[in-house]
Design a protein around this motif. Structure first.
Motif, PDB file in Angstrom:
ATOM      1  N   CYS A  21      -6.615   0.614  -2.080  1.00 25.07           N
ATOM      2  CA  CYS A  21      -6.566   0.709  -0.622  1.00 25.07           C
ATOM      3  C   CYS A  21      -7.414   1.903  -0.181  1.00 25.07           C
ATOM      4  O   CYS A  21      -7.402   2.951  -0.836  1.00 25.07           O
ATOM      5  CB  CYS A  21      -5.126   0.927  -0.162  1.00 25.07           C
ATOM      6  SG  CYS A  21      -3.959  -0.277  -0.809  1.00 25.07           S
ATOM      7  N   GLU A  22      -8.118   1.734   0.932  1.00 29.40           N
ATOM      8  CA  GLU A  22      -8.978   2.796   1.434  1.00 29.40           C
ATOM      9  C   GLU A  22      -8.941   2.854   2.952  1.00 29.40           C
ATOM     10  O   GLU A  22      -8.729   1.841   3.615  1.00 29.40           O
ATOM     11  CB  GLU A  22     -10.436   2.554   1.055  1.00 29.40           C
ATOM     12  CG  GLU A  22     -10.759   2.779  -0.372  1.00 29.40           C
ATOM     13  CD  GLU A  22     -12.246   2.659  -0.628  1.00 29.40           C
ATOM     14  OE1 GLU A  22     -12.726   3.418  -1.473  1.00 29.40           O
ATOM     15  OE2 GLU A  22     -12.926   1.828  -0.006  1.00 29.40           O
ATOM     16  N   ALA A  23      -9.206   4.046   3.463  1.00 30.70           N
ATOM     17  CA  ALA A  23      -9.390   4.248   4.906  1.00 30.70           C
ATOM     18  C   ALA A  23     -10.622   5.128   5.077  1.00 30.70           C
ATOM     19  O   ALA A  23     -10.773   6.138   4.377  1.00 30.70           O
ATOM     20  CB  ALA A  23      -8.167   4.910   5.523  1.00 30.70           C
ATOM     21  N   ASN A  36      -8.869   8.468   3.158  1.00 31.31           N
ATOM     22  CA  ASN A  36      -7.782   8.399   2.190  1.00 31.31           C
ATOM     23  C   ASN A  36      -7.967   7.169   1.320  1.00 31.31           C
ATOM     24  O   ASN A  36      -8.645   6.233   1.705  1.00 31.31           O
ATOM     25  CB  ASN A  36      -6.443   8.326   2.918  1.00 31.31           C
ATOM     26  CG  ASN A  36      -5.276   8.782   2.072  1.00 31.31           C
ATOM     27  OD1 ASN A  36      -5.359   8.849   0.858  1.00 31.31           O
ATOM     28  ND2 ASN A  36      -4.165   9.110   2.731  1.00 31.31           N
ATOM     29  N   SER A  37      -7.335   7.183   0.155  1.00 30.47           N
ATOM     30  CA  SER A  37      -7.299   6.001  -0.709  1.00 30.47           C
ATOM     31  C   SER A  37      -6.003   6.038  -1.498  1.00 30.47           C
ATOM     32  O   SER A  37      -5.345   7.088  -1.591  1.00 30.47           O
ATOM     33  CB  SER A  37      -8.512   5.959  -1.639  1.00 30.47           C
ATOM     34  OG  SER A  37      -8.531   7.086  -2.477  1.00 30.47           O
ATOM     35  N   HIS A  38      -5.662   4.876  -2.074  1.00 31.46           N
ATOM     36  CA  HIS A  38      -4.376   4.787  -2.758  1.00 31.46           C
ATOM     37  C   HIS A  38      -4.360   3.559  -3.659  1.00 31.46           C
ATOM     38  O   HIS A  38      -4.748   2.472  -3.227  1.00 31.46           O
ATOM     39  CB  HIS A  38      -3.260   4.668  -1.709  1.00 31.46           C
ATOM     40  CG  HIS A  38      -1.896   4.570  -2.287  1.00 31.46           C
ATOM     41  ND1 HIS A  38      -1.231   5.650  -2.809  1.00 31.46           N
ATOM     42  CD2 HIS A  38      -1.067   3.506  -2.419  1.00 31.46           C
ATOM     43  CE1 HIS A  38      -0.038   5.257  -3.232  1.00 31.46           C
ATOM     44  NE2 HIS A  38       0.079   3.963  -3.008  1.00 31.46           N
ATOM     45  N   TRP A  49       1.032   0.659   2.468  1.00 33.15           N
ATOM     46  CA  TRP A  49       0.087   1.765   2.631  1.00 33.15           C
ATOM     47  C   TRP A  49      -0.790   1.543   3.870  1.00 33.15           C
ATOM     48  O   TRP A  49      -1.007   2.470   4.647  1.00 33.15           O
ATOM     49  CB  TRP A  49      -0.782   1.909   1.374  1.00 33.15           C
ATOM     50  CG  TRP A  49      -1.679   3.096   1.429  1.00 33.15           C
ATOM     51  CD1 TRP A  49      -1.381   4.367   1.037  1.00 33.15           C
ATOM     52  CD2 TRP A  49      -3.007   3.139   1.940  1.00 33.15           C
ATOM     53  NE1 TRP A  49      -2.460   5.191   1.267  1.00 33.15           N
ATOM     54  CE2 TRP A  49      -3.472   4.461   1.818  1.00 33.15           C
ATOM     55  CE3 TRP A  49      -3.871   2.190   2.481  1.00 33.15           C
ATOM     56  CZ2 TRP A  49      -4.742   4.863   2.212  1.00 33.15           C
ATOM     57  CZ3 TRP A  49      -5.139   2.580   2.883  1.00 33.15           C
ATOM     58  CH2 TRP A  49      -5.558   3.908   2.741  1.00 33.15           C
ATOM     59  N   SER A  52       1.051   2.413   7.044  1.00 33.30           N
ATOM     60  CA  SER A  52       1.156   3.856   7.242  1.00 33.30           C
ATOM     61  C   SER A  52      -0.144   4.443   7.775  1.00 33.30           C
ATOM     62  O   SER A  52      -0.140   5.271   8.688  1.00 33.30           O
ATOM     63  CB  SER A  52       1.547   4.510   5.909  1.00 33.30           C
ATOM     64  OG  SER A  52       1.648   5.886   6.058  1.00 33.30           O
ATOM     65  N   ARG A  53      -1.275   4.018   7.208  1.00 39.04           N
ATOM     66  CA  ARG A  53      -2.569   4.541   7.670  1.00 39.04           C
ATOM     67  C   ARG A  53      -2.917   4.041   9.072  1.00 39.04           C
ATOM     68  O   ARG A  53      -3.478   4.783   9.877  1.00 39.04           O
ATOM     69  CB  ARG A  53      -3.688   4.152   6.705  1.00 39.04           C
ATOM     70  CG  ARG A  53      -3.564   4.698   5.300  1.00 39.04           C
ATOM     71  CD  ARG A  53      -3.620   6.225   5.148  1.00 39.04           C
ATOM     72  NE  ARG A  53      -2.496   6.994   5.628  1.00 39.04           N
ATOM     73  CZ  ARG A  53      -1.342   7.184   4.981  1.00 39.04           C
ATOM     74  NH1 ARG A  53      -1.128   6.634   3.821  1.00 39.04           N
ATOM     75  NH2 ARG A  53      -0.396   7.924   5.520  1.00 39.04           N
ATOM     76  N   ASP A  56      -1.167   6.223  11.378  1.00 47.74           N
ATOM     77  CA  ASP A  56      -1.853   7.520  11.477  1.00 47.74           C
ATOM     78  C   ASP A  56      -3.059   7.442  12.406  1.00 47.74           C
ATOM     79  O   ASP A  56      -3.268   8.330  13.237  1.00 47.74           O
ATOM     80  CB  ASP A  56      -2.325   7.992  10.097  1.00 47.74           C
ATOM     81  CG  ASP A  56      -1.181   8.380   9.178  1.00 47.74           C
ATOM     82  OD1 ASP A  56      -0.053   8.579   9.666  1.00 47.74           O
ATOM     83  OD2 ASP A  56      -1.435   8.475   7.963  1.00 47.74           O
ATOM     84  N   TYR A 103     -12.946   2.737  12.522  1.00 47.95           N
ATOM     85  CA  TYR A 103     -12.031   3.045  11.424  1.00 47.95           C
ATOM     86  C   TYR A 103     -11.841   1.775  10.610  1.00 47.95           C
ATOM     87  O   TYR A 103     -11.436   0.741  11.150  1.00 47.95           O
ATOM     88  CB  TYR A 103     -10.678   3.527  11.958  1.00 47.95           C
ATOM     89  CG  TYR A 103     -10.822   4.767  12.798  1.00 47.95           C
ATOM     90  CD1 TYR A 103     -10.797   6.024  12.213  1.00 47.95           C
ATOM     91  CD2 TYR A 103     -11.019   4.678  14.174  1.00 47.95           C
ATOM     92  CE1 TYR A 103     -10.958   7.166  12.980  1.00 47.95           C
ATOM     93  CE2 TYR A 103     -11.180   5.814  14.948  1.00 47.95           C
ATOM     94  CZ  TYR A 103     -11.151   7.049  14.347  1.00 47.95           C
ATOM     95  OH  TYR A 103     -11.311   8.175  15.115  1.00 47.95           O
ATOM     96  N   LEU A 105      -9.946   0.083   7.416  1.00 47.41           N
ATOM     97  CA  LEU A 105      -8.837   0.179   6.483  1.00 47.41           C
ATOM     98  C   LEU A 105      -8.861  -1.095   5.643  1.00 47.41           C
ATOM     99  O   LEU A 105      -8.923  -2.200   6.202  1.00 47.41           O
ATOM    100  CB  LEU A 105      -7.515   0.307   7.238  1.00 47.41           C
ATOM    101  CG  LEU A 105      -7.495   1.528   8.160  1.00 47.41           C
ATOM    102  CD1 LEU A 105      -7.717   1.101   9.595  1.00 47.41           C
ATOM    103  CD2 LEU A 105      -6.223   2.290   8.002  1.00 47.41           C
TER     104      LEU A 105
END
Length: 114
Positions: A21-23, A36-38, A49, A52-53, A56, A103, A105
């Motif tokens: 996962c990336e933003a 961010n990434s996860h 995830w 949540s992003r 944000d 943005y 995601l």
């Protein structure tokens, strides 16, 4: 708005099984800022995830620009589509924007998925 976009290659240390996962933010002049990434083990945890992003990002946008993100956060049919997309081995991308910034995601399979 959900739109396809180009995703960058996975980092060498990313897990080879599961989901990545990336933003990121894309500003005028083609500047990309990684936010961010996860790694995630399942479509469900990838979606958690992303939620949540998205929260944000929408918290930082002016009300008119935040509306699509707020809608997405409560759109259970779209969440199911995201889980199904990921489970079928495809990338899911959500794009939000304001006057100057886009943005992006995303979540995508990294290899052997469960």
């Amino acid at each position: 708005m959900v739109t396809p976009t180009e995703t960058r290659p996975l980092p060498a240390w990313a897990p080879r099984a599961g989901y990545w996962c990336e933003a990121s933010a894309h500003t005028p002049g083609a500047r990309t800022i990684w936010l961010n990434s996860h790694p995630a083990n399942s479509p469900r945890t990838a979606l958690r995830w992303l939620r949540s992003r998205v929260q944000d990002v929408t918290d930082q946008l002016d009300r008119p620009y935040a509306q699509p993100g707020h809608h997405w956060l409560t759109d259970e049919a779209e969440h199911e589509r995201a889980r199904t997309t990921l489970a079928h081995g495809e990338t899911y991308v959500l794009t939000l924007h304001d006057d100057t910034t886009r943005y992006v995601l995303s979540a995508r399979p990294t290899g052997g998925t469960r």
